[in-house]
Enzyme design. Structure first.
Site, PDB file in Angstrom:
ATOM      1  N   CYS A  39      61.098  -5.844  57.420  1.00  0.00           N
ATOM      2  CA  CYS A  39      61.583  -7.051  58.079  1.00  0.00           C
ATOM      3  C   CYS A  39      63.007  -7.345  57.620  1.00  0.00           C
ATOM      4  CB  CYS A  39      60.656  -8.224  57.773  1.00  0.00           C
ATOM      5  SG  CYS A  39      61.238  -9.799  58.423  1.00  0.00           S
ATOM      6  N   CYS A  81      65.146 -14.292  69.084  1.00  0.00           N
ATOM      7  CA  CYS A  81      65.441 -13.149  68.219  1.00  0.00           C
ATOM      8  C   CYS A  81      66.763 -13.389  67.492  1.00  0.00           C
ATOM      9  CB  CYS A  81      65.514 -11.875  69.054  1.00  0.00           C
ATOM     10  SG  CYS A  81      66.033 -10.424  68.128  1.00  0.00           S
ATOM     11  N   LYS A 371      70.863   7.623   8.348  1.00  0.00           N
ATOM     12  CA  LYS A 371      71.446   6.375   7.868  1.00  0.00           C
ATOM     13  C   LYS A 371      70.772   5.157   8.482  1.00  0.00           C
ATOM     14  CE  LYS A 371      76.046   8.325   7.026  1.00  0.00           C
ATOM     15  NZ  LYS A 371      77.492   8.239   7.382  1.00  0.00           N
ATOM     16  N   ASP A 401      73.365   8.531  20.133  1.00  0.00           N
ATOM     17  CA  ASP A 401      74.704   9.118  20.195  1.00  0.00           C
ATOM     18  C   ASP A 401      74.875  10.257  19.200  1.00  0.00           C
ATOM     19  OD1 ASP A 401      76.810   8.696  21.950  1.00  0.00           O
ATOM     20  OD2 ASP A 401      78.064   7.789  20.404  1.00  0.00           O
ATOM     21  N   LYS A 542      83.174   6.326  20.620  1.00  0.00           N
ATOM     22  CA  LYS A 542      82.140   5.814  19.714  1.00  0.00           C
ATOM     23  C   LYS A 542      81.141   4.886  20.410  1.00  0.00           C
ATOM     24  CE  LYS A 542      85.162   6.417  15.716  1.00  0.00           C
ATOM     25  NZ  LYS A 542      85.805   5.791  14.547  1.00  0.00           N
ATOM     26  N   ASP A 785      83.541  -5.370  20.367  1.00  0.00           N
ATOM     27  CA  ASP A 785      82.873  -6.593  20.800  1.00  0.00           C
ATOM     28  C   ASP A 785      83.880  -7.732  21.020  1.00  0.00           C
ATOM     29  OD1 ASP A 785      83.505  -6.623  18.151  1.00  0.00           O
ATOM     30  OD2 ASP A 785      81.515  -7.127  17.412  1.00  0.00           O
TER      31      ASP A 785
END
EC number: 2.4.1.12
Length: 899
Positions: A39, A81, A371, A401, A542, A785
């Site tokens: 639809c 319609c 680590k 990674d 990185k 960031d």
């Protein structure tokens, strides 16, 4: 695509694409061929008519419209319609409306609402061709006997990966296979004693998603709901006469009250009490006045016999004063925020109805499993899979990674343990939902637990987790020594990532809707392992590069409208954290201009005295709350929920007040009121162009031909070449960027998704594109960031700081001095990189919409490492004065002798 169907590895440039199958798996798995019509108003399947043929509402143009939308248009709409504007003719089983032509033959007025099949079951006419299309497999969505169910639009919202499993019992409606997806369920008949589910248009969605522009559409649909409820109640004789408050239904009064409650704001901004804030402001002003008197004295009383020492001291003192100002004024108007999860549920997640919450893709990044212990990563993943959010709207992507087989095998073990852990968490509503930290709590774990089986099940689950830990520890011990020939998978295939600097891209779907069931038979959120391709000679950037790869692969596979990233050692401490974020992201007042919701960082394992200052109380509890009162907190790298559109570099939808120029431009160039209005109009028009993405408007022909269906609407924005230059050469990914509410294009071929996902994580995909420059995580600094958040704020986006009572996330803090110093050194180097880049807040973005105090906060963030230079000089000055016998201030005795 199926979970556990084997790993996919490949390289786009080398034209390699290999599927490594699981042990014992032979031959290719076939995909279902799903065809049909959808639809064009609501997105559900058109269905069949009484004779078993495809329902056709308009005999002139055959515009695809389902029976419920056809009935609504005839009764309360334009009765014509939407495409050719021809008046709808009355179909068999439809009630008469004013203007219907008289028909020959016997009128079926008595049966115009019901059809009786051969089995004697009563089915509504608009459900004739959709009886198989209703997903009734989930017991949690069965309606109660005193409530008439109302199924909202079955459009794709969650962004499911197309299901290729041929033996699946239940498939959610209107999946990404688009036109022609056939859905089945395990119930073969409809019980006439139960209320009949009525399929209606969902008024909570944007009107553009239904292709209609009537301004009173919502009120009309609400009125039609009540009429439909009344008709069904009267026909089913479910409620005795006189029991209802409104038209005999007995429940509509409460429903209307719930509607009113759902329209209330989902969050509240609370200012700090004036008796506290004004006192703080008075102290700042007093200190500023004292500083002015101090510098007036210092500058007007030089020490001539020790002029170099005096000048050095004055310069250092001025720097300290500027640093103090940069730190204090962004805290001028701090705010607190409160969320209302109950209102969010009333608006988007009502019990017994399909959830309308937005889909979210969650990113977990890791590099070196030696680590970053795999057990800690596993706990983070388990807390994500057990989060309190609809399972079909959560997808977890783990970025490896370092291409370590240890991480891959640990994630495989985690996916198996999750089948037991997730139902245990949800059954007993435990917190936190990371098993390592839940079982380590020194609290009364029986508090508020009322189920008698809890103690027994908890003991059994603890034993299961200890066995899981032993298996993970065994993998870690095995990984200590790498074989000379490299690691080998269980089926004897060499691990593709044996060389972490030269390996193909790898993707493995561990859990998903076609195989990811827990021990109770319920679905689990999707869990995907991703390791991007790496080759010598390419810049991989990185963590920022890994996050951008996750943006692209998630857009191809699930395309959640929002993204949340956490470090591998930050687990969900609050299972409702996603709902907390959605209170802002899905709020009509904030959602269109909010780029991210930042949560504070909280840590486990910190000693009582916090000798390394890991808690950062001043930063997380004071500074960020102060920025929240300006333009929003800075992005701190983890525990942050993003608007995907903001990461794509789009501008926010702003109001007239938001578009006012900042004070610097206004004072230098005058008011730009007329231009602001023009820009506002452009933003609003652009927002209208990015319509609700769940409407079936994409098909593969459009994508492969350069998105022909969008060229007319977006010709004034960007051409196909500009799109490829901006986002890279992936037509499927480019198509997903237009889908503001998430979900993947409906007619996407599922067999091509994995191959396209390998393509978008190839090492050369970002070449000659704007990835890392204008879109995604920004390159150029190890503290990506700060840079990424700054770019969003410079475009005019706002961010929000959310501090729920129970901390949303908790992580692991450095436990020794060397780790802490390395962390601080990395932050300082990243700040210096931004200071020396073109994105420096001192000179970048003055033509944008970055507020002055927000800019000062960013400047303070990048210049604070330089404070170490005047600090060292100022500390050395006393020793120099003692050695030379000269002082940086005038001697009192000399002044007295002159008098």
């Amino acid at each position: 695509m199926e979970a556990n169907a084997g790993m996919v590895a490949g390289s786009h440039k080398r034209n390699e694409f290999v599927m490594i199958r699981n042990e014992g798996e032979t031959g290719p798995k076939l995909l279902k061929d799903m065809n049909g019509q959808v639809c064009q108003i609501c997105g559900d399947t058109v269905g069949l008519n009484a004779t078993g043929e495809v329902f056709v509402a308009c005999n002139e143009c055959a515009f695809p419209v389902c029976r419920p939308c056809y009935e609504y248009e005839r009764k309360d709409g334009n009765r014509s319609c939407p495409q050719c504007k021809t008046r709808y003719k009355r179909q068999k089983g439809s009630p008469r409306v004013e203007g219907d032509d008289e028909e020959d033959g016997v009128d079926d007025l008595d049966n115009e609402f019901n059809y009786t099949h051969g089995n004697g079951k009563i089915v509504r006419p608009w459900q004739q061709g959709q009886e198989e299309d209703v997903d009734l497999s989930s017991s949690s969505r069965h309606e109660s006997q005193h409530r008439i169910p109302r199924l909202t639009s079955g459009q794709q919202v969650s962004g499911e990966i197309p299901d290729a499993s041929p033996d699946r019992q239940s498939i959610r409606s209107s999946g990404p296979l688009g036109y022609g997806e056939k859905r089945t369920h395990s119930i073969s008949s409809v019980d006439p004693s139960l209320p009949v589910p009525v399929r209606i248009v969902d008024p909570s969605k944007d009107l553009n998603s239904y292709g209609l522009g009537s301004i009173d559409w919502k009120e009309r649909v609400e009125g039609w709901k009540l009429k439909q409820d009344k008709n069904i109640v009267q026909m089913a004789n479910k409620y005795p006469e006189g029991k209802g408050d409104i038209e005999g239904t007995g429940s509509n009064g409460d429903d209307l009250q719930m509607v009113d409650d759902a329209r209330l704001p989902m969050s509240r901004t609370m200012s700090i009490p004036s008796n506290q804030l004004n006192l703080y402001r008075v102290v700042i002003i007093l200190r500023l006045i004292i500083l002015c008197f101090f510098f007036q004295y210092r500058v007007t009383h030089p020490v001539n016999d020790a002029y170099p020492l005096w000048l050095t001291s004055v310069i250092c003192e001025i720097w300290f004063a500027l640093s103090w100002l940069l730190d204090q004024f962004p805290k001028w108007s701090p705010v607190n925020r409160e969320t209302y999860l109950d209102r969010l549920a009333l608006r988007y997640d009502r019990e017994g109805e399909p959830s309308q919450l937005a889909p979210i893709d969650i990113f977990v990044s890791t590099v070196d499993p030696l680590k970053e212990p795999p057990l800690i990563t596993a706990n983070t993943v388990l807390s994500i899979l057990a989060v309190d959010y609809p399972v079909d709207k959560v997808s977890c992507y783990v970025s490896d990674d370092g291409s370590a087989m240890l991480t891959f095998e640990a994630l495989s073990e985690t996916s198996e343990f999750a089948r037991k852990w997730v139902p245990f968490c949800k059954k007993h509503n435990i917190e936190p939902r990371a098993p390592e930290f839940y079982f380590a709590q020194k609290i009364d774990y029986l508090k508020d637990k009322i189920q008698p089986s809890f103690v027994k099940e908890r003991r059994a689950m603890k034993r299961e987790y200890e066995e899981f830990k032993v298996r993970i520890n065994a993998l870690v011990a095995k990984a200590q020594k790498t074989p000379e020939e490299g690691w080998t998978m269980q089926d004897g295939t060499l691990w593709p990532g044996n060389n972490p600097r030269d390996h193909p891209g790898m993707i493995q779907v561990f859990l998903g809707h076609s195989g990811g069931l827990d021990t109770d038979g319920n679905e689990l959120p999707r869990l995907v392992y991703v390791s991007r391709e790496k080759r010598p000679g390419f810049q991989h950037h990185k963590k920022a590069g890994a996050m951008n790869a996750l943006i692209r692969v998630s857009a191809v596979l699930t395309n959640g409208a929002y993204l949340l990233n956490v470090d591998c050692d930050h687990y969900f401490n609050n299972s409702k954290a996603l709902r907390e974020a959605m209170c802002f992201m899905m709020d009509p007042a904030y959602g269109k201009k909010t780029c991210y919701v930042q949560f504070p960082q909280r840590f486990d394992g910190i000693d009582l005295h916090d000798r390394y200052a890991n808690r950062n109380i001043v930063f997380f509890d004071i500074n960020l709350r102060g920025l929240d009162g300006i333009q929003g907190p800075v992005y701190v790298g983890t525990g942050c929920c993003f608007n995907r559109q903001a990461l794509y570099g789009y501008d926010p939808v702003l109001t007239e007040a938001d578009l006012e120029p900042n004070i610097v431009i206004k004072s230098c160039c005058g008011s730009r009121k007329k231009k602001s209005k023009s820009k506002s109009y452009i933003d609003k028009k652009r927002a209208m162009k990015r319509t609700e993405s769940t409407t079936p408007i994409f098909n593969m022909e459009d994508i492969e031909e350069g998105i022909d269906g969008y060229e007319d609407e977006r010709a004034h924005l960007m051409s196909q070449k500009r799109l490829e230059k901006r986002f890279g050469q992936s037509p499927i990914f480019i198509a997903s960027t237009f889908m503001e509410q998430g979900g993947i294009p409906p007619s996407t071929n599922p067999a091509s998704l994995l191959k396209e996902a390998i393509h978008v994580i190839s090492c050369g995909y970002e070449d000659k594109s704007e990835w890392g420059k204008e879109i995604g995580w920004i390159y150029g600094s190890v503290t990506e960031d700060i840079l990424t958040g700054f770019k969003m704020h410079a475009r005019g986006w706002i961010s929000i700081y959310c501090m729920p009572t129970r901390p949303a996330f908790k992580g692991s803090a450095p436990i020794n001095l060397s780790d802490r110093l390395n962390q601080v050194l990395r932050w300082a180097l990243g700040s210096i990189e931004i200071l020396l880049s073109r994105h420096c807040p001192i000179w970048y973005g003055y033509s944008g919409r970055l507020r002055i105090l927000e800019r000062l906060a960013y400047i303070n963030t990048i210049v604070y490492p330089l404070t170490s230079i005047p600090l060292i000089a100022y500390c050395v000055l006393p020793a120099v004065c003692l050695l030379t016998g000269k002082f940086i201030i005038p001697e009192v005795s000399n002044n007295l002798s002159k008098i």
